[in-house]
Design a protein around this motif. Structure first.
Motif, short mmCIF file in Angstrom:
data_model
loop_
_atom_site.label_atom_id
_atom_site.label_comp_id
_atom_site.label_asym_id
_atom_site.label_seq_id
_atom_site.Cartn_x
_atom_site.Cartn_y
_atom_site.Cartn_z
N ALA A 240 5.50 -47.01 -28.01
CA ALA A 240 6.01 -45.79 -28.39
C ALA A 240 4.90 -45.00 -29.49
O ALA A 240 5.17 -43.73 -28.93
CB ALA A 240 6.78 -46.24 -29.85
N VAL A 241 3.60 -45.57 -29.54
CA VAL A 241 2.73 -44.88 -29.80
C VAL A 241 2.20 -44.27 -28.67
O VAL A 241 1.45 -43.08 -28.26
CB VAL A 241 1.32 -45.68 -30.59
N SER A 242 1.80 -44.27 -27.14
CA SER A 242 0.97 -44.38 -25.83
C SER A 242 2.19 -43.28 -25.45
O SER A 242 1.40 -42.17 -25.56
CB SER A 242 1.28 -45.15 -25.23
N PHE A 243 3.33 -43.40 -25.66
CA PHE A 243 3.87 -42.44 -25.51
C PHE A 243 3.81 -41.51 -26.13
O PHE A 243 3.75 -39.82 -26.30
CB PHE A 243 5.52 -42.50 -25.32
N TYR A 244 3.86 -41.18 -27.10
CA TYR A 244 3.20 -40.19 -28.58
C TYR A 244 1.75 -39.61 -28.37
O TYR A 244 2.22 -38.05 -28.00
CB TYR A 244 3.68 -40.72 -29.47
N SER A 245 0.85 -40.32 -27.63
CA SER A 245 -0.27 -39.41 -27.49
C SER A 245 0.02 -38.51 -25.82
O SER A 245 -0.97 -37.26 -25.73
CB SER A 245 -1.75 -40.42 -26.85
N GLY A 246 0.09 -39.10 -25.12
CA GLY A 246 0.97 -39.09 -23.98
C GLY A 246 1.59 -37.40 -24.68
O GLY A 246 1.25 -36.46 -22.88
N ILE A 247 3.08 -37.92 -24.81
CA ILE A 247 3.24 -36.44 -24.92
C ILE A 247 2.92 -35.22 -25.83
O ILE A 247 3.45 -34.41 -25.64
CB ILE A 247 4.83 -36.88 -25.94
N PHE A 248 2.16 -35.86 -26.60
CA PHE A 248 1.13 -34.90 -27.03
C PHE A 248 0.59 -34.28 -26.51
O PHE A 248 0.43 -32.97 -26.90
CB PHE A 248 0.11 -35.37 -28.24
N SER A 249 0.06 -34.60 -25.43
CA SER A 249 -1.05 -33.91 -24.17
C SER A 249 0.09 -33.19 -23.13
O SER A 249 -0.59 -31.51 -22.92
CB SER A 249 -1.46 -34.98 -22.64
N TYR A 250 1.39 -32.94 -23.23
CA TYR A 250 2.50 -31.94 -22.76
C TYR A 250 2.44 -30.77 -23.67
O TYR A 250 3.26 -30.47 -23.75
CB TYR A 250 3.21 -32.55 -21.96
N ALA A 251 2.77 -30.92 -25.09
CA ALA A 251 2.89 -30.32 -26.16
C ALA A 251 2.92 -28.72 -26.20
O ALA A 251 1.07 -29.16 -25.61
CB ALA A 251 2.56 -30.70 -27.27
N GLY A 252 3.66 -27.95 -25.68
CA GLY A 252 3.25 -26.89 -26.00
C GLY A 252 4.15 -26.47 -24.51
O GLY A 252 4.09 -24.81 -24.50
N TRP A 253 4.86 -26.65 -24.01
CA TRP A 253 6.01 -26.79 -22.94
C TRP A 253 6.76 -25.36 -23.52
O TRP A 253 7.57 -24.60 -22.97
CB TRP A 253 6.79 -27.14 -22.56
N ASN A 254 7.16 -25.91 -25.22
CA ASN A 254 8.13 -24.71 -25.63
C ASN A 254 7.57 -23.47 -26.28
O ASN A 254 9.02 -23.15 -26.82
CB ASN A 254 9.35 -25.87 -26.34
#
Length: 428
Positions: A240-254
């Motif tokens: 779950a934490v690995s996905f949090y780190s990955g999702i953070f890098s994609y954050a901003g699309w909204n």
């Protein structure tokens, strides 16, 4: 005789309640300018086209995450192969989310992004909770992360063989946040023009990483991809934490949705900017991570505080200075556009009565929400109480992911509660 519906506003900042719309929701506010005593409304100008919209999305997404999160993803994923899978899945999830936001943004063409959509779908209380959590936790924390990333890449070349001074990193990050807050207060158009430049610098940095990585891959990099799933984590918490780190890098699309009212043609510009940005970002991120892993060993990645600098030092020789310069510009540009877009969330919330009224004021000369920008700038400086970027990422990502889920749930709920609602774009 003056029009009874017009309200004169004096001074540099204009804000007043409008009586022109008797059906307006209680607490909603309009902003009026009296430069010619006409009672005309002060509004955020429609200055953003497709190029600027795409640059804003790319600018936020590729601001700093891709240069810091690979370490966090690899650490928690446990293996090279699974870390690449996480990056692909995070891109897929972000693309689905972005398409849902394209529907929301064209169905509810209001600035404020998630706040406006949650309020429309689920009511004022969930929107109120989102607004306060976003502005007190997620937004200033993300600003602090981007500021610290910029500072690390600026100062790391001066300390090549030792740890960088913690106080210096935080002071540089604070200076960057203060300067960019001032710049966004001064002129939106200047900020967006600079963003175009920063966008090309970060694409240049990633292009260097990808091309150099592909070259290394064909030389001897394939040896690092043997048994790629060896050591894969099976702990649900770590995954779950690995996905949090990955999702953070994609954050901003909204985040372009926060500025819908400033788009020249939101019904076309918003979805097109999303369609261009997300597939491009996902492809670049996956290739960049493969390039990192082709050049650096997992241990080298995990021990590095500035992965792109370590990458450049190992592969680019005398041209290694290019990487920290490009990455610093990328992080600086990402911080600038994040400050610009997130201030609109604070501004809209105050306009709706969910934040103090003073935060709904607009500078009457520059048409910028100066109080909101200054308020978020102060909160961002407070988040620099720590320089642990990965702790800040975990802190911010959980809050963002929770409210993204709320927003998507609101979209699904409105499909049933408001089936006749006009939807220029419909996903699924």
């Amino acid at each position: 005789m003056a029009d009874p519906n017009s309200i004169q506003v004096n001074g540099r900042y204009g804000q007043a309640e409008s009586n022109q719309n008797s059906n307006a929701e209680p607490g909603a506010r309009d902003f009026l300018l009296s430069t010619n005593e006409s009672g005309s409304q002060v509004k955020l100008k429609k200055e953003l086209g497709l190029m600027e919209g795409t640059a804003i999305i790319l600018g936020i997404i590729m601001g700093s995450g891709i240069f810091i999160s690979p370490k966090g993803v690899l650490k928690e994923a446990g293996s090279v192969g699974f870390s690449i899978v996480v990056w692909i899945l995070c891109g897929f999830l972000s693309t689905i989310g972005a398409l849902c936001y394209a529907e929301l943004g064209t169905s509810i063409p209001k600035s404020g992004g998630d706040y406006a959509y949650i309020k429309e779908a689920l009511g004022p209380l969930p929107a109120f909770l989102y607004l306060w959590d976003a502005n007190l936790i997620f937004v200033p924390t993300t600003n602090a992360i981007m500021g610290l990333t910029f500072a690390n890449y600026v100062i790391k070349p001066l300390f090549p063989s030792c740890d960088v001074p913690d106080t210096a990193v935080r002071l540089i990050a604070a200076a960057a946040i203060c300067f960019l807050t001032f710049l966004n207060c001064y002129d939106v158009k200047l900020t967006t023009k600079l963003q175009d430049v920063f966008m090309f610098s970060k694409l240049g940095a990633l292009l260097i990483i990808i091309v150099a990585g592909i070259y290394q891959l064909f030389c001897d990099g394939l040896t690092k991809f043997y048994n790629p799933f060896e050591g894969t984590s099976t702990d649900p918490g770590q995954i779950a934490v690995s996905f949090y780190s990955g999702i953070f890098s994609y954050a901003g699309w909204n985040y372009l949705n926060f500025m819908t009212e400033e788009l020249k043609d939101p019904y076309k510009t918003l979805p097109r900017a999303i369609y261009i940005s997300l597939p491009l970002v996902t492809s670049i991120y996956v290739l960049a991570n493969m390039a990192y892993l082709a050049v650096l060993t997992p241990n080298e990645m995990l021990s590095s505080e500035a992965i792109a600098v370590t990458f450049g030092d190992k592969l680019l020789g005398v041209f290694s200075w290019i990487m920290p310069v490009c990455v610093a510009m990328a992080a600086f540009g990402g911080l600038s556009v994040h400050i610009m877009t997130s201030s609109r969330l604070c501004f809209v919330g105050a306009r709706e009565g969910h934040f103090p009224e003073m935060l709904a004021l607009i500078n009457m000369n520059k048409y910028t929400p100066v109080p909101s920008l200054v308020f978020l700038g102060i909160l961002s400086l407070l988040m620099l109480g720590t320089s642990d970027i990965y702790a800040l990422i975990d802190y911010a990502s959980f809050v963002e992911s929770m409210f993204l889920t709320w927003t998507i749930a609101g979209l699904i709920y409105m499909r049933y509660s408001r089936p006749d609602m006009e939807r220029p774009i419909k996903v699924g």
